[in-house]
Design a protein around this motif. Sequence first.
Motif, PDB file in Angstrom:
ATOM      1  N   ASP A   7       0.827  -1.223   0.000  1.00 16.48           N
ATOM      2  CA  ASP A   7       0.000   0.000   0.000  1.00 16.48           C
ATOM      3  C   ASP A   7       0.855   1.265   0.000  1.00 16.48           C
ATOM      4  O   ASP A   7       0.721   2.125   0.863  1.00 16.48           O
ATOM      5  CB  ASP A   7      -0.980   0.000   1.179  1.00 16.48           C
ATOM      6  CG  ASP A   7      -2.198  -0.851   0.924  1.00 16.48           C
ATOM      7  OD1 ASP A   7      -2.586  -0.977  -0.243  1.00 16.48           O
ATOM      8  OD2 ASP A   7      -2.755  -1.392   1.878  1.00 16.48           O
ATOM      9  N   THR A  16      -6.430  11.154   2.108  1.00 13.53           N
ATOM     10  CA  THR A  16      -6.921  10.090   2.981  1.00 13.53           C
ATOM     11  C   THR A  16      -6.796   8.792   2.202  1.00 13.53           C
ATOM     12  O   THR A  16      -7.272   8.699   1.073  1.00 13.53           O
ATOM     13  CB  THR A  16      -8.384  10.319   3.402  1.00 13.53           C
ATOM     14  OG1 THR A  16      -8.455  11.549   4.127  1.00 13.53           O
ATOM     15  CG2 THR A  16      -8.885   9.186   4.274  1.00 13.53           C
ATOM     16  N   LYS A  17      -6.132   7.827   2.803  1.00  8.38           N
ATOM     17  CA  LYS A  17      -5.907   6.533   2.140  1.00  8.38           C
ATOM     18  C   LYS A  17      -6.581   5.436   2.942  1.00  8.38           C
ATOM     19  O   LYS A  17      -6.283   5.247   4.106  1.00  8.38           O
ATOM     20  CB  LYS A  17      -4.417   6.245   2.029  1.00  8.38           C
ATOM     21  CG  LYS A  17      -4.153   4.871   1.413  1.00  8.38           C
ATOM     22  CD  LYS A  17      -2.807   4.813   0.764  1.00  8.38           C
ATOM     23  CE  LYS A  17      -2.537   3.476   0.108  1.00  8.38           C
ATOM     24  NZ  LYS A  17      -3.294   3.235  -1.086  1.00  8.38           N
ATOM     25  N   LYS A  18      -7.491   4.731   2.303  1.00  6.85           N
ATOM     26  CA  LYS A  18      -8.141   3.563   2.887  1.00  6.85           C
ATOM     27  C   LYS A  18      -7.304   2.340   2.540  1.00  6.85           C
ATOM     28  O   LYS A  18      -6.947   2.135   1.385  1.00  6.85           O
ATOM     29  CB  LYS A  18      -9.564   3.430   2.337  1.00  6.85           C
ATOM     30  CG  LYS A  18     -10.315   2.237   2.815  1.00  6.85           C
ATOM     31  CD  LYS A  18     -10.829   2.440   4.216  1.00  6.85           C
ATOM     32  CE  LYS A  18     -11.716   1.260   4.593  1.00  6.85           C
ATOM     33  NZ  LYS A  18     -11.635   0.916   5.965  1.00  6.85           N
ATOM     34  N   LEU A  19      -6.968   1.539   3.527  1.00  8.75           N
ATOM     35  CA  LEU A  19      -6.136   0.357   3.322  1.00  8.75           C
ATOM     36  C   LEU A  19      -6.990  -0.867   3.034  1.00  8.75           C
ATOM     37  O   LEU A  19      -8.163  -0.923   3.408  1.00  8.75           O
ATOM     38  CB  LEU A  19      -5.266   0.113   4.549  1.00  8.75           C
ATOM     39  CG  LEU A  19      -4.394   1.302   4.957  1.00  8.75           C
ATOM     40  CD1 LEU A  19      -3.726   1.035   6.293  1.00  8.75           C
ATOM     41  CD2 LEU A  19      -3.377   1.597   3.878  1.00  8.75           C
ATOM     42  N   GLU A  22      -6.452  -4.152   7.926  1.00 14.45           N
ATOM     43  CA  GLU A  22      -5.887  -3.485   9.097  1.00 14.45           C
ATOM     44  C   GLU A  22      -4.380  -3.719   9.159  1.00 14.45           C
ATOM     45  O   GLU A  22      -3.906  -4.824   8.914  1.00 14.45           O
ATOM     46  CB  GLU A  22      -6.541  -4.000  10.377  1.00 14.45           C
ATOM     47  CG  GLU A  22      -6.031  -3.272  11.611  1.00 14.45           C
ATOM     48  CD  GLU A  22      -6.730  -3.710  12.871  1.00 14.45           C
ATOM     49  OE1 GLU A  22      -7.762  -3.104  13.216  1.00 14.45           O
ATOM     50  OE2 GLU A  22      -6.229  -4.657  13.510  1.00 14.45           O
ATOM     51  N   GLU A  61      -6.930   1.254   9.802  1.00 12.79           N
ATOM     52  CA  GLU A  61      -7.419   0.868   8.481  1.00 12.79           C
ATOM     53  C   GLU A  61      -7.375   2.004   7.479  1.00 12.79           C
ATOM     54  O   GLU A  61      -7.696   1.820   6.312  1.00 12.79           O
ATOM     55  CB  GLU A  61      -8.841   0.322   8.594  1.00 12.79           C
ATOM     56  CG  GLU A  61      -8.901  -0.972   9.388  1.00 12.79           C
ATOM     57  CD  GLU A  61     -10.309  -1.522   9.503  1.00 12.79           C
ATOM     58  OE1 GLU A  61     -11.268  -0.832   9.101  1.00 12.79           O
ATOM     59  OE2 GLU A  61     -10.447  -2.648   9.996  1.00 12.79           O
ATOM     60  N   SER A  62      -6.987   3.197   7.937  1.00  9.84           N
ATOM     61  CA  SER A  62      -6.857   4.329   7.024  1.00  9.84           C
ATOM     62  C   SER A  62      -5.830   5.306   7.588  1.00  9.84           C
ATOM     63  O   SER A  62      -5.508   5.274   8.778  1.00  9.84           O
ATOM     64  CB  SER A  62      -8.197   5.031   6.804  1.00  9.84           C
ATOM     65  OG  SER A  62      -8.641   5.615   8.004  1.00  9.84           O
TER      66      SER A  62
END
Length: 79
Positions: A7, A16-19, A22, A61-62
């Motif tokens: 990632d 903002t980055k959503k993975l 977790e 998670e983000s």
Amino acid sequence: MMKRARDFFSGTGNMTKKLVEECEELVIVNDGTEDLTFTAGYTTWTLKPGEVFDERITGFESIAITATGAYRGYVRNDA
């Protein structure tokens, strides 16, 4: 267990980055000339220009980044 980098991200402004899953390990490099602020999980940190954050932290998670200059980073997770 060995951790793998994944990632990857980079930018020059707010992001903002959503993975995908977790994670607990985060690396961010502030390549800019101004402070960079980021939030992962429930904690917010500030990086001065040229600083590197490379830590194991509470699961997240983000990532939310506030910046006016360049930065890059990635997360590590189980292989």
